[in-house]
Motif scaffolding. Structure first.
Motif, mmCIF file in Angstrom:
data_model
loop_
_atom_site.group_PDB
_atom_site.id
_atom_site.type_symbol
_atom_site.label_atom_id
_atom_site.label_comp_id
_atom_site.label_asym_id
_atom_site.label_seq_id
_atom_site.Cartn_x
_atom_site.Cartn_y
_atom_site.Cartn_z
ATOM 1 N N ILE A 2 0.841 -1.064 0.017
ATOM 2 C CA ILE A 2 -0.004 0.108 -0.112
ATOM 3 C C ILE A 2 0.876 1.331 -0.012
ATOM 4 C CG2 ILE A 2 -1.832 -1.223 1.304
ATOM 5 C CD1 ILE A 2 -1.311 0.235 3.916
ATOM 6 N N PRO A 3 0.483 2.212 -0.640
ATOM 7 C CA PRO A 3 1.188 3.567 -0.486
ATOM 8 C C PRO A 3 1.505 3.953 0.859
ATOM 9 C CG PRO A 3 -1.113 3.801 -1.448
ATOM 10 C CD PRO A 3 -0.871 2.579 -1.056
ATOM 11 N N GLU A 4 2.782 4.666 0.918
ATOM 12 C CA GLU A 4 2.936 5.133 2.406
ATOM 13 C C GLU A 4 3.719 6.633 2.145
ATOM 14 O OE1 GLU A 4 5.527 1.589 3.037
ATOM 15 O OE2 GLU A 4 7.091 2.785 2.575
ATOM 16 N N VAL A 5 3.749 7.464 3.525
ATOM 17 C CA VAL A 5 4.225 8.549 3.308
ATOM 18 C C VAL A 5 5.361 8.531 4.490
ATOM 19 C CG1 VAL A 5 2.342 9.844 2.540
ATOM 20 C CG2 VAL A 5 2.467 9.632 4.818
ATOM 21 N N ALA A 6 6.411 9.015 4.468
ATOM 22 C CA ALA A 6 7.382 8.972 5.445
ATOM 23 C C ALA A 6 7.696 10.478 6.468
ATOM 24 C CB ALA A 6 8.735 8.688 5.064
ATOM 25 N N PHE A 7 7.797 10.507 7.630
ATOM 26 C CA PHE A 7 8.203 11.503 8.262
ATOM 27 C C PHE A 7 9.684 11.694 8.976
ATOM 28 C CE2 PHE A 7 3.890 10.752 8.306
ATOM 29 C CZ PHE A 7 2.983 11.970 8.461
ATOM 30 N N ILE A 8 10.401 12.832 8.366
ATOM 31 C CA ILE A 8 11.579 13.001 8.802
ATOM 32 C C ILE A 8 11.945 14.312 9.259
ATOM 33 C CG2 ILE A 8 12.486 11.482 6.926
ATOM 34 C CD1 ILE A 8 13.336 13.855 5.532
ATOM 35 N N GLY A 9 12.895 14.391 9.883
ATOM 36 C CA GLY A 9 13.114 15.636 10.645
ATOM 37 C C GLY A 9 13.993 15.556 11.809
ATOM 38 N N ARG A 10 14.551 16.654 12.359
ATOM 39 C CA ARG A 10 15.441 16.671 13.303
ATOM 40 C C ARG A 10 15.042 15.768 14.650
ATOM 41 N NH1 ARG A 10 17.997 20.944 15.552
ATOM 42 N NH2 ARG A 10 16.099 22.179 15.723
ATOM 43 N N ARG A 82 5.123 10.492 -0.469
ATOM 44 C CA ARG A 82 5.561 11.848 -0.233
ATOM 45 C C ARG A 82 6.329 11.738 1.240
ATOM 46 N NH1 ARG A 82 1.705 16.459 -0.543
ATOM 47 N NH2 ARG A 82 1.710 15.948 -2.819
ATOM 48 N N ILE A 83 7.394 12.573 1.276
ATOM 49 C CA ILE A 83 8.167 12.725 2.478
ATOM 50 C C ILE A 83 7.770 14.007 3.184
ATOM 51 C CG2 ILE A 83 10.501 12.911 3.394
ATOM 52 C CD1 ILE A 83 11.159 11.740 0.542
ATOM 53 N N TYR A 84 7.464 13.814 4.358
ATOM 54 C CA TYR A 84 6.920 15.098 4.934
ATOM 55 C C TYR A 84 8.245 15.321 6.072
ATOM 56 C CZ TYR A 84 2.338 15.058 3.537
ATOM 57 O OH TYR A 84 1.387 14.836 2.576
ATOM 58 N N ILE A 85 8.992 16.724 5.819
ATOM 59 C CA ILE A 85 9.851 17.034 6.612
ATOM 60 C C ILE A 85 9.254 18.054 7.850
ATOM 61 C CG2 ILE A 85 11.935 18.376 6.757
ATOM 62 C CD1 ILE A 85 12.540 17.723 3.855
ATOM 63 N N LEU A 109 12.795 13.399 -5.234
ATOM 64 C CA LEU A 109 11.890 13.088 -4.064
ATOM 65 C C LEU A 109 10.937 14.159 -3.924
ATOM 66 C CD1 LEU A 109 14.069 10.691 -2.487
ATOM 67 C CD2 LEU A 109 12.222 9.880 -3.843
ATOM 68 N N SER A 110 9.634 13.940 -3.763
ATOM 69 C CA SER A 110 8.638 14.917 -3.690
ATOM 70 C C SER A 110 8.614 15.040 -2.067
ATOM 71 C CB SER A 110 7.338 14.470 -4.049
ATOM 72 O OG SER A 110 6.333 15.133 -3.704
ATOM 73 N N TYR A 111 8.564 16.246 -1.542
ATOM 74 C CA TYR A 111 8.497 16.320 0.033
ATOM 75 C C TYR A 111 7.537 17.629 0.259
ATOM 76 C CZ TYR A 111 12.548 19.441 -0.967
ATOM 77 O OH TYR A 111 13.434 20.454 -1.313
ATOM 78 N N GLN A 112 7.094 17.594 1.478
ATOM 79 C CA GLN A 112 6.237 18.839 2.028
ATOM 80 C C GLN A 112 6.904 19.179 3.442
ATOM 81 O OE1 GLN A 112 1.954 18.159 1.751
ATOM 82 N NE2 GLN A 112 1.713 20.698 1.978
ATOM 83 N N VAL A 113 6.785 20.404 3.869
ATOM 84 C CA VAL A 113 7.115 20.825 4.980
ATOM 85 C C VAL A 113 6.186 20.993 6.193
ATOM 86 C CG1 VAL A 113 8.035 22.741 6.410
ATOM 87 C CG2 VAL A 113 9.319 21.860 4.289
#
Ligand code: GTP
Ligand code: MG
Length: 172
Positions: A2-10, A82-85, A109-113
């Motif tokens: 299934i589709p997924e979105v990832a959460f990254i950040g400090r 998508r990657i959420y920063i 790679l597509s990301y959104q803040v």
């Protein structure tokens, strides 16, 4: 898959807390006031059509370690939509954030803040911080989705809007 979105950040930015809020299950994802709490990638389902991926923070693990493990996941994961920063508006964009954005831009790679911990700033201060971050993104960030969202996992402000954005991203 299934589709997924990832959460990254400090580290300590509020990734795990946000995922708890999004899936509406406090305590499902372990959070901590000590940076470097999340050590591995963890997958959580939001409904039955989408997975949310919690990641270790950067700025805690050495850049090589973070880069090796996470970047290869981000670059090779076919179902990653998508990657959420996550960025703390009280601190603004840090060099580690812009370095990661460059890497994502280079890989297409597509990301959104997403700005976290909104509850800690007055409305005026939050708006000013957001405007400053948006101005920086317009200059440099190529693959950045133009809409910057704000959330508070504490008050749950902004969670519905983010959920809607995630569902849309999952359908892309
Ligand atoms: P690592 O796993 O170490 O990378 O951290 P993380 O990004 O997963 O952060 P986590 O969700 O564990 O939260 C870090 C700290 O920030 C905890 O003490 C949380 O309670 C606090 N926190 C998270 N979100 C919010 C928020 O929206 N508002 C406030 N005031 N505090 C928050
Ligand atoms: Mg965490």
């Amino acid at each position: 898959m299934i589709p997924e979105v990832a959460f990254i950040g400090r580290s300590n930015i509020g990734k795990s807390s946000l995922i708890n809020g999004l899936v509406n299950r406090n305590g499902l994802v372990k959070t901590s006031s000590k940076p470097g709490h999340t050590r591995m990638m963890n997958f959580f389902k939001m409904g039955d059509k989408l997975s949310l991926v919690d990641m270790p923070g950067y700025g805690f693990k050495s850049r090589d370690e973070w880069g090796g493990m996470i970047l290869s996941y981000l670059q090779n994961r076919k179902n990653l939509r998508r990657i959420y920063i996550l960025v703390d508006p009280s601190h603004g964009l840090k060099e580690s954030d812009t370095q990661i954005m460059k890497l994502l831009d280079n890989s297409g790679l597509s990301y959104q803040v997403v700005l976290t911990k909104m509850d800690r700033l007055s409305k005026t201060k939050y708006s000013a911080a957001k405007a400053e971050i948006e101005a920086e993104l317009v200059k440099d960030a190529i693959c950045c989705f133009p809409l910057v969202l704000g959330v508070s996992s504490k008050t749950k402000d902004g969670l519905d809007e983010l959920r809607a954005a995630i569902v849309k991203a999952g359908q892309l």
